[in-house]
Structure formats: C-alpha cells, structure tokens
Write a protein that holds these residues in place. Structure first.
Motif, PDB file in Angstrom:
ATOM      1  N   LYS A  27      11.318  -4.704   6.973  1.00  0.00           N
ATOM      2  CA  LYS A  27      12.001  -5.999   6.703  1.00  0.00           C
ATOM      3  C   LYS A  27      13.356  -5.754   5.961  1.00  0.00           C
ATOM      4  CE  LYS A  27      11.450  -9.968   3.342  1.00  0.00           C
ATOM      5  NZ  LYS A  27      10.564 -10.524   2.305  1.00  0.00           N
ATOM      6  N   ASP A  28      13.423  -4.631   5.288  1.00  0.00           N
ATOM      7  CA  ASP A  28      14.756  -4.299   4.463  1.00  0.00           C
ATOM      8  C   ASP A  28      16.060  -3.714   5.283  1.00  0.00           C
ATOM      9  OD1 ASP A  28      13.818  -5.301   2.051  1.00  0.00           O
ATOM     10  OD2 ASP A  28      13.731  -3.416   1.123  1.00  0.00           O
ATOM     11  N   ILE A  29      15.380  -3.096   6.428  1.00  0.00           N
ATOM     12  CA  ILE A  29      16.475  -2.287   7.401  1.00  0.00           C
ATOM     13  C   ILE A  29      16.811  -3.055   8.539  1.00  0.00           C
ATOM     14  CG2 ILE A  29      17.061  -0.063   8.679  1.00  0.00           C
ATOM     15  CD1 ILE A  29      14.968   1.185   6.892  1.00  0.00           C
TER      16      ILE A  29
ATOM     17  N   ARG B 223      18.399   0.494  -2.672  1.00  0.00           N
ATOM     18  CA  ARG B 223      19.658   0.887  -1.710  1.00  0.00           C
ATOM     19  C   ARG B 223      19.133   0.958  -0.062  1.00  0.00           C
ATOM     20  NH1 ARG B 223      23.026   5.903  -3.334  1.00  0.00           N
ATOM     21  NH2 ARG B 223      24.230   5.084  -1.635  1.00  0.00           N
ATOM     22  N   ILE B 224      17.855   0.756  -0.110  1.00  0.00           N
ATOM     23  CA  ILE B 224      17.246   0.993   1.493  1.00  0.00           C
ATOM     24  C   ILE B 224      18.047  -0.041   2.344  1.00  0.00           C
ATOM     25  CG2 ILE B 224      15.295   0.744   2.861  1.00  0.00           C
ATOM     26  CD1 ILE B 224      13.820   1.984   0.366  1.00  0.00           C
ATOM     27  N   PRO B 225      18.189  -1.564   1.973  1.00  0.00           N
ATOM     28  CA  PRO B 225      18.838  -2.418   2.594  1.00  0.00           C
ATOM     29  C   PRO B 225      20.185  -2.159   3.083  1.00  0.00           C
ATOM     30  CG  PRO B 225      17.612  -3.459   0.835  1.00  0.00           C
ATOM     31  CD  PRO B 225      17.493  -1.951   0.536  1.00  0.00           C
ATOM     32  N   THR B 226      20.694  -1.361   2.792  1.00  0.00           N
ATOM     33  CA  THR B 226      22.291  -1.000   3.016  1.00  0.00           C
ATOM     34  C   THR B 226      22.315   0.194   3.964  1.00  0.00           C
ATOM     35  OG1 THR B 226      22.535   0.860   1.200  1.00  0.00           O
ATOM     36  CG2 THR B 226      22.854  -1.272   0.290  1.00  0.00           C
ATOM     37  N   LEU B 227      21.220   0.718   4.434  1.00  0.00           N
ATOM     38  CA  LEU B 227      21.137   1.426   5.683  1.00  0.00           C
ATOM     39  C   LEU B 227      21.665   0.729   6.943  1.00  0.00           C
ATOM     40  CD1 LEU B 227      17.741   3.226   5.095  1.00  0.00           C
ATOM     41  CD2 LEU B 227      19.880   4.312   4.956  1.00  0.00           C
ATOM     42  N   ARG B 228      22.675   1.586   7.422  1.00  0.00           N
ATOM     43  CA  ARG B 228      23.222   0.829   8.705  1.00  0.00           C
ATOM     44  C   ARG B 228      23.218   1.953   9.845  1.00  0.00           C
ATOM     45  NH1 ARG B 228      22.415  -2.826   6.321  1.00  0.00           N
ATOM     46  NH2 ARG B 228      23.817  -4.566   5.202  1.00  0.00           N
ATOM     47  N   LEU B 229      22.086   2.102  10.259  1.00  0.00           N
ATOM     48  CA  LEU B 229      22.050   3.082  11.655  1.00  0.00           C
ATOM     49  C   LEU B 229      20.551   2.759  12.261  1.00  0.00           C
ATOM     50  CD1 LEU B 229      21.059   6.644  10.348  1.00  0.00           C
ATOM     51  CD2 LEU B 229      20.472   4.571   9.092  1.00  0.00           C
TER      52      LEU B 229
ATOM     53  N   HIS C  90       2.524  25.780  -8.943  1.00  0.00           N
ATOM     54  CA  HIS C  90       3.242  25.331 -10.031  1.00  0.00           C
ATOM     55  C   HIS C  90       4.300  24.330  -9.751  1.00  0.00           C
ATOM     56  CE1 HIS C  90       5.147  25.604 -14.199  1.00  0.00           C
ATOM     57  NE2 HIS C  90       6.136  26.113 -13.681  1.00  0.00           N
ATOM     58  N   ALA C  91       5.114  24.726  -8.575  1.00  0.00           N
ATOM     59  CA  ALA C  91       6.290  23.884  -8.096  1.00  0.00           C
ATOM     60  C   ALA C  91       5.508  22.428  -7.744  1.00  0.00           C
ATOM     61  CB  ALA C  91       6.855  24.242  -6.792  1.00  0.00           C
ATOM     62  N   LEU C  92       4.470  22.365  -7.214  1.00  0.00           N
ATOM     63  CA  LEU C  92       3.635  21.107  -6.740  1.00  0.00           C
ATOM     64  C   LEU C  92       3.567  20.101  -8.335  1.00  0.00           C
ATOM     65  CD1 LEU C  92       2.511  18.966  -4.890  1.00  0.00           C
ATOM     66  CD2 LEU C  92       0.296  20.242  -5.351  1.00  0.00           C
ATOM     67  N   ALA C  93       3.030  20.988  -9.417  1.00  0.00           N
ATOM     68  CA  ALA C  93       2.876  20.280 -10.576  1.00  0.00           C
ATOM     69  C   ALA C  93       4.417  19.646 -11.089  1.00  0.00           C
ATOM     70  CB  ALA C  93       2.332  20.987 -11.672  1.00  0.00           C
ATOM     71  N   GLN C  94       5.161  20.642 -10.990  1.00  0.00           N
ATOM     72  CA  GLN C  94       6.648  20.211 -11.405  1.00  0.00           C
ATOM     73  C   GLN C  94       7.113  18.875 -10.556  1.00  0.00           C
ATOM     74  OE1 GLN C  94       8.460  24.054 -11.087  1.00  0.00           O
ATOM     75  NE2 GLN C  94       9.275  23.942 -12.979  1.00  0.00           N
ATOM     76  N   ARG C  95       6.837  18.794  -9.274  1.00  0.00           N
ATOM     77  CA  ARG C  95       7.595  17.757  -8.429  1.00  0.00           C
ATOM     78  C   ARG C  95       6.918  16.584  -8.991  1.00  0.00           C
ATOM     79  NH1 ARG C  95       7.932  14.390  -4.935  1.00  0.00           N
ATOM     80  NH2 ARG C  95       5.633  14.057  -4.644  1.00  0.00           N
ATOM     81  N   PHE C  96       5.589  16.403  -9.296  1.00  0.00           N
ATOM     82  CA  PHE C  96       4.918  15.268  -9.709  1.00  0.00           C
ATOM     83  C   PHE C  96       5.287  14.866 -10.901  1.00  0.00           C
ATOM     84  CE2 PHE C  96       1.318  16.238  -6.600  1.00  0.00           C
ATOM     85  CZ  PHE C  96       1.676  14.888  -5.806  1.00  0.00           C
ATOM     86  N   GLU C  97       5.942  15.799 -11.935  1.00  0.00           N
ATOM     87  CA  GLU C  97       6.371  15.593 -13.352  1.00  0.00           C
ATOM     88  C   GLU C  97       7.680  14.854 -13.075  1.00  0.00           C
ATOM     89  OE1 GLU C  97       6.503  19.040 -15.335  1.00  0.00           O
ATOM     90  OE2 GLU C  97       4.101  19.350 -15.720  1.00  0.00           O
ATOM     91  N   GLN C  98       8.452  15.342 -12.042  1.00  0.00           N
ATOM     92  CA  GLN C  98       9.605  14.642 -11.927  1.00  0.00           C
ATOM     93  C   GLN C  98      10.014  13.392 -10.958  1.00  0.00           C
ATOM     94  OE1 GLN C  98      12.238  18.133 -10.399  1.00  0.00           O
ATOM     95  NE2 GLN C  98      11.159  19.582 -12.130  1.00  0.00           N
ATOM     96  N   ASN C  99       8.807  13.364 -10.123  1.00  0.00           N
ATOM     97  CA  ASN C  99       8.822  12.094  -9.560  1.00  0.00           C
ATOM     98  C   ASN C  99       9.114  10.616  -9.950  1.00  0.00           C
ATOM     99  OD1 ASN C  99       8.376  10.674  -6.929  1.00  0.00           O
ATOM    100  ND2 ASN C  99       6.401  10.114  -7.617  1.00  0.00           N
ATOM    101  N   LYS C 100       9.856   9.714  -9.453  1.00  0.00           N
ATOM    102  CA  LYS C 100      10.328   8.585 -10.084  1.00  0.00           C
ATOM    103  C   LYS C 100      10.167   7.619  -8.930  1.00  0.00           C
ATOM    104  CE  LYS C 100      14.086  10.599 -12.914  1.00  0.00           C
ATOM    105  NZ  LYS C 100      15.468  10.867 -13.279  1.00  0.00           N
ATOM    106  N   PRO C 101       9.036   7.108  -9.043  1.00  0.00           N
ATOM    107  CA  PRO C 101       8.667   6.021  -8.145  1.00  0.00           C
ATOM    108  C   PRO C 101       9.600   4.925  -7.999  1.00  0.00           C
ATOM    109  CG  PRO C 101       6.696   6.522  -9.209  1.00  0.00           C
ATOM    110  CD  PRO C 101       8.067   7.279 -10.070  1.00  0.00           C
ATOM    111  N   GLY C 102      10.021   4.668  -6.536  1.00  0.00           N
ATOM    112  CA  GLY C 102      10.801   3.792  -6.512  1.00  0.00           C
ATOM    113  C   GLY C 102      12.482   3.925  -6.479  1.00  0.00           C
ATOM    114  N   GLN C 103      12.708   5.380  -6.986  1.00  0.00           N
ATOM    115  CA  GLN C 103      14.036   5.689  -6.972  1.00  0.00           C
ATOM    116  C   GLN C 103      14.935   5.581  -5.802  1.00  0.00           C
ATOM    117  OE1 GLN C 103      14.587   9.926  -7.827  1.00  0.00           O
ATOM    118  NE2 GLN C 103      16.466   9.690  -8.429  1.00  0.00           N
ATOM    119  N   MET C 104      15.890   4.874  -5.892  1.00  0.00           N
ATOM    120  CA  MET C 104      17.020   4.394  -4.711  1.00  0.00           C
ATOM    121  C   MET C 104      16.641   3.278  -4.047  1.00  0.00           C
ATOM    122  SD  MET C 104      18.610   8.248  -3.743  1.00  0.00           S
ATOM    123  CE  MET C 104      19.893   7.497  -2.540  1.00  0.00           C
TER     124      MET C 104
END
Length: 317
Positions: free
Chosen positions: A280-282, A251-257, A234-248
């Motif tokens: 490419k982004d990091i 901001r990946i190019p702002t990683l500094r480590l 049930h949790a797996l189905a909920q996770r896919f329902e809540q998944n937002k492709p490309g979220q954040m």
C-alpha cells in the motif's frame, strides 16, 4: 523452623543439581570460526575485508552483469539461506550474498554496533569493496529492512528492490521463536552464550516454517553450528537490545523504484498484514503471497519463490 530450613536447603540443592545437569548436557561454548570453515565456507566462499571484519561472501555468475543481484539474509540466518535462488539465477545473473555482521561466519562487529544505520553503511561499504555502483537488492526479514533502508539512504546504488517477509513496520507476532525470546531476556541471554540445546534450534526453525516437516537435520546442523560461531550469540543479544521497531518506517512511502514483495501467508513472526502495508505504501509495488509458506519462503521453497524473482529482474538485463 528446622524443618523449614531443611526444606529450603533441599530445594536449593535440587535446583543446583538441576542447573548443573542442564549445563553438563547442553554445554555448547563458542566455536572458533576457523573450525567451521571446512563445512560452511567451501568454494565458492571467500572472505573480504570490510569495516574491520572478514566478511564471508559468495559471488557467483557472469561478471558482465551490469546490475548484480545482492541477497541479504535475516536474523540468525546466513548466506546459505539463498542457496536455492542462487542455483536458479546464477547461470544468467551475477548473484552476491554475504553473512551480515553478527551472524554466520562473518561474526561480530568490532564495536558492537548493530543499528540499522550501521547495517546500511555496511552494505554500501561492501558494494564499494566489490566496486559495484548499482545493484538489485533483495532481503528477508531483517535483511529486507536493511535492503529498503539502504535504498532510502543510498538511492543511487539500488535499481530494484525485493522484500521477502521484510521487517520495517511495528507488528504483533502470532508466535516468536524461542531462541529469539531467550536472546531478549537480560541475564538469561548471557547464560545461553554457553548453553545451547540443539532442540532449541530445531524448535525455532519449525516455528518460522509454514510446513515444519520441511525442517531437515542438515538445516538444523547449519543453524546450530553457525549460532555457535565465536561471538554470535552475544551479538544477537546486542542486536535485540539496539533494535528500534518501526525505525525509518515513515519514509517507506518515499521509495521510488520498482519493488517486488514476496510473503508467506503462514508467517507467524511478521504477519501478512505487514506485506500488505508495504504494498500500500510503495507506489507501483507488486505483492505475491505464498499461502502455504512461512517466514523464510526463499529457503522453504526456493524453486517456487524464485520464479517471481526471475520474472521481476529479467528486465534489468
């Protein structure tokens, strides 16, 4: 007209019989977590309380390690996916891994929240519980997404980052495991909470391996058993329902480590182009590609993939 009615009734009867047969043969209801612990939570497994959950965790290696390595698994996996890496690294480094909420023996969240934000705060809360100020964070697939999102949200907690076939950018899969496809189908996914052919697990695993022949019966047993942990489907189905492709992702190019990116060239779920996109982004990141491996290279060939990790983290000692 009577003939048509009889044909319809006959068809309905056949469909009902077929459904009853499938349910009888593949009936697989949820299993209480306590019945799974003997096989899948043997020492050094323990359980710690985090955000109202009993989190399955393994904490191995020397306690004087100032920056432990924390490993985060992907969707429908568990802490066991890192067994090979831990065997190789824990003699010299403290290595911590846990089952994410919704998966493995940890099981569902109390509130059904499987958002990326919730997962990053779960990781931070786990580090707090273990009294860890700063770590090297590694993650595969969903775990990779959680790892880089945690590094962005809590930059002071993450010294180095290892992304293994990590989620993050929008992508087009060459092939999606059948288990994931079913979990995304409203109605059908509820039916699968009580029906689970072992062959479905086997097919899904072979789909994400570069070499399907490397999928063993013991590996199938593990994924099958832990999928049936009470509440996980049930949790797996909920996770896919809540998944937002490309979220954040912006901001990946702002990683500094320092960031190490490992990728299986035969990954048919998240293509190699995404690994190249991370690289490419990091700024300053390193990309190593394994031509014959798939979506879970750390599990498929731990001996080879861990070599790059050992070199990358050696400077943190």
């Amino acid at each position: 007209m009577r003939i048509l009615i009889r044909l319809v009734l006959t068809l309905v009867a056949v469909l009902i019989l077929a459904l009853a047969t499938v349910m009888t043969v593949f009936w697989a209801p949820d299993v209480p977590v306590d019945s799974l612990k003997t096989r899948w939570a043997a020492p050094p497994s323990t359980f710690i309380s985090v955000q109202g959950m009993q989190v399955h965790i393994r904490d191995e290696g020397p306690r004087d390690d100032s920056t432990p390595l924390v490993l985060i698994h992907g969707t429908s996996a568990s802490l066991h996916t890192w067994d090979g890496w831990v065997r190789a690294l824990s003699k010299q480094r403290r290595v911590i891994r846990f089952d994410l909420p919704g998966f493995g023996l940890t099981g569902p969240t109390p509130d059904g929240d499987y958002s990326l934000e919730r997962y990053t705060h779960f990781v931070a809360a786990t580090l707090d519980t273990l009294k860890l100020k700063r770590v090297v964070l590694a993650g595969n697939s969903l775990g990779g997404q959680i790892a880089w999102a945690t590094a962005l949200t809590f930059p002071e907690r993450v010294e180095r980052l290892i992304l293994v076939d990590a989620a993050g950018y929008a992508f087009l899969s060459e092939s999606v495991p059948i288990g994931f496809r079913i979990a995304r189908l409203p109605g059908i996914n509820r039916l699968m909470e009580n029906i689970l052919p072992r062959s479905l697990i086997e097919s899904s695993l072979k789909n994400v391996y570069g070499n399907p022949g490397a999928v063993t019966p013991d590996l199938i047993d593990r994924y099958y058993d832990l999928a049936r942990r009470e509440g996980n489907r049930h949790a797996l189905a909920q996770r896919f329902e809540q998944n937002k492709p490309g979220q954040m992702a912006e901001r990946i190019p702002t990683l500094r480590l320092p960031v190490l990116i490992l990728w299986g060239a035969r990954d048919r779920l998240i293509p190699l182009e995404n690994g190249q996109h991370f690289n490419k982004d990091i700024a300053g990141s390193q990309l190593q590609v394994f031509e014959d491996l798939g979506h879970v290279p750390q599990e498929e060939d731990p001996q080879r993939t861990v070599q790059a990790v050992a070199k990358f983290i050696a400077v943190t000692r």
